[in-house]
Design an enzyme around this catalytic site. Structure first.
Site, PDB file in Angstrom:
ATOM      1  N   GLU A   1      37.140  31.908  45.326  1.00 48.07           N
ATOM      2  CA  GLU A   1      37.855  32.488  44.231  1.00 48.07           C
ATOM      3  C   GLU A   1      39.464  32.016  44.031  1.00 48.07           C
ATOM      4  OE1 GLU A   1      37.509  36.447  43.427  1.00 48.07           O
ATOM      5  OE2 GLU A   1      35.193  36.294  43.067  1.00 48.07           O
TER       6      GLU A   1
ATOM      7  N   ASN B   1      39.662  47.517  33.450  1.00 49.02           N
ATOM      8  CA  ASN B   1      39.894  48.269  34.724  1.00 49.02           C
ATOM      9  C   ASN B   1      40.934  47.662  35.503  1.00 49.02           C
ATOM     10  OD1 ASN B   1      38.464  46.072  35.338  1.00 49.02           O
ATOM     11  ND2 ASN B   1      36.810  47.293  36.457  1.00 49.02           N
TER      12      ASN B   1
ATOM     13  N   TYR C   1      33.145  33.979  36.137  1.00 49.44           N
ATOM     14  CA  TYR C   1      32.101  35.170  36.525  1.00 49.44           C
ATOM     15  C   TYR C   1      30.872  34.731  36.429  1.00 49.44           C
ATOM     16  CZ  TYR C   1      35.918  38.859  36.062  1.00 49.44           C
ATOM     17  OH  TYR C   1      36.922  39.579  36.483  1.00 49.44           O
TER      18      TYR C   1
ATOM     19  N   HIS D   1      41.104  42.791  39.298  1.00 51.11           N
ATOM     20  CA  HIS D   1      39.550  42.067  39.978  1.00 51.11           C
ATOM     21  C   HIS D   1      40.369  41.834  41.557  1.00 51.11           C
ATOM     22  CE1 HIS D   1      36.757  39.132  40.997  1.00 51.11           C
ATOM     23  NE2 HIS D   1      37.567  38.634  41.458  1.00 51.11           N
TER      24      HIS D   1
ATOM     25  N   LYS E   1      44.474  42.044  34.957  1.00 51.65           N
ATOM     26  CA  LYS E   1      43.747  41.640  33.848  1.00 51.65           C
ATOM     27  C   LYS E   1      44.440  41.700  32.525  1.00 51.65           C
ATOM     28  CE  LYS E   1      39.200  42.478  36.083  1.00 51.65           C
ATOM     29  NZ  LYS E   1      37.939  43.440  36.083  1.00 51.65           N
TER      30      LYS E   1
HETATM   31  P1  IDP Z   1      33.972  44.895  40.243  1.00 50.54           P
HETATM   32  O1  IDP Z   1      35.151  44.177  39.530  1.00 50.54           O
HETATM   33  O2  IDP Z   1      34.322  46.307  40.784  1.00 50.54           O
HETATM   34  O3  IDP Z   1      33.758  43.786  41.508  1.00 50.54           O
HETATM   35  P2  IDP Z   1      31.560  44.021  39.024  1.00 50.54           P
HETATM   36  O4  IDP Z   1      30.375  44.662  39.048  1.00 50.54           O
HETATM   37  O5  IDP Z   1      31.929  42.695  39.935  1.00 50.54           O
HETATM   38  O6  IDP Z   1      32.784  44.854  39.422  1.00 50.54           O
HETATM   39  O7  IDP Z   1      31.994  43.613  37.529  1.00 50.54           O
HETATM   40  C1  IDP Z   1      32.923  42.400  37.079  1.00 50.54           C
HETATM   41  C2  IDP Z   1      33.848  43.180  36.113  1.00 50.54           C
HETATM   42  O8  IDP Z   1      32.848  43.287  34.824  1.00 50.54           O
HETATM   43  C3  IDP Z   1      34.301  44.432  36.202  1.00 50.54           C
HETATM   44  O9  IDP Z   1      35.566  44.598  36.914  1.00 50.54           O
HETATM   45  C4  IDP Z   1      34.322  44.921  34.627  1.00 50.54           C
HETATM   46  O10 IDP Z   1      35.640  44.351  34.308  1.00 50.54           O
HETATM   47  C5  IDP Z   1      33.352  44.447  34.203  1.00 50.54           C
HETATM   48  N1  IDP Z   1      31.961  45.367  33.891  1.00 50.54           N
HETATM   49  C6  IDP Z   1      31.377  45.836  35.066  1.00 50.54           C
HETATM   50  N2  IDP Z   1      30.463  46.708  34.904  1.00 50.54           N
HETATM   51  C7  IDP Z   1      30.527  46.739  33.442  1.00 50.54           C
HETATM   52  C8  IDP Z   1      29.940  47.393  32.237  1.00 50.54           C
HETATM   53  O11 IDP Z   1      28.918  48.357  32.703  1.00 50.54           O
HETATM   54  N3  IDP Z   1      30.526  47.521  31.074  1.00 50.54           N
HETATM   55  C9  IDP Z   1      31.434  46.657  30.742  1.00 50.54           C
HETATM   56  N4  IDP Z   1      32.033  45.783  31.722  1.00 50.54           N
HETATM   57  C10 IDP Z   1      31.795  45.841  32.874  1.00 50.54           C
HETATM   58 MG    MG Z   2      32.823  41.970  41.369  1.00 50.66          MG
END
Ligand code: IDP
Ligand code: MG
Length: 140
Positions: A128, A114, A51, A117, A11
């Site tokens: 994807e 984070n 997304y 992905h 990312k």
């Molecule tokens: P994942 O990437 O661990 O599968 P997901 O719940 O699918 O997590 O969320 C997709 C992406 O959205 C996350 O990797 C992160 O970058 C962002 N995200 C998830 N939860 C939050 C939040 O509470 N605040 C801001 N960004 C979030």
């Molecule tokens: Mg996810």
């Protein structure tokens, strides 16, 4: 042997911090083969489409803005049980909650920024990987 492919994205946060090499090295150390790889900048439409499952989540707009904020590296990576293996070595969505030694613990900054992905199911991995790559770009 259940050889699978999954989608990985490095990312914008990890790209800005120059962690892409370390992350790719980590993946290869864990036994993944890189089948396809490119550096791109997503358009807003592309990020929203990728997304779309999160469109009703409160963080959706923020997530899209973040994902278009700079270059990313998208990869198809292959290993035995690639989908679950990658989710395991990625760690929890929130780097603060991720286990020691996971990519997000090592290279993530916060719940949004984070680092990576990874597809969350075999079915989504197929969707994807074909979102970003065609067959000609996939090299074993
Ligand atoms: P994942 O990437 O661990 O599968 P997901 O719940 O699918 O997590 O969320 C997709 C992406 O959205 C996350 O990797 C992160 O970058 C962002 N995200 C998830 N939860 C939050 C939040 O509470 N605040 C801001 N960004 C979030
Ligand atoms: Mg996810």
């Amino acid at each position: 042997m259940n050889i699978q492919q999954t989608l990985s994205i490095i990312k914008p946060d990890a790209m800005k911090l120059k962690y892409s090499g370390k992350i790719i090295d980590f993946l290869e150390e864990k036994g993944f083969s890189i089948i396809a790889q490119k550096k791109i900048v997503l358009t807003k439409n592309q990020a929203e489409a990728f997304y779309i499952v999160h469109k009703d989540r409160p963080f959706f707009n923020e997530l899209v803005e973040f994902m278009i904020s700079g270059p990313i590296v998208v990869q198809i990576i292959e290993a035995k049980n690639a989908v679950s293996l990658y989710r395991e070595i990625m760690g929890s969505t929130d780097p603060d909650k991720a286990e020691e030694g996971t990519i997000r613990k090592l290279y993530g900054s916060n719940i949004q920024c984070n680092a990576v992905h990874g597809s969350d199911s075999v079915e989504n991995a197929t969707t994807e990987t074909s979102f970003f790559f065609n067959k000609l770009e996939m090299i074993k």
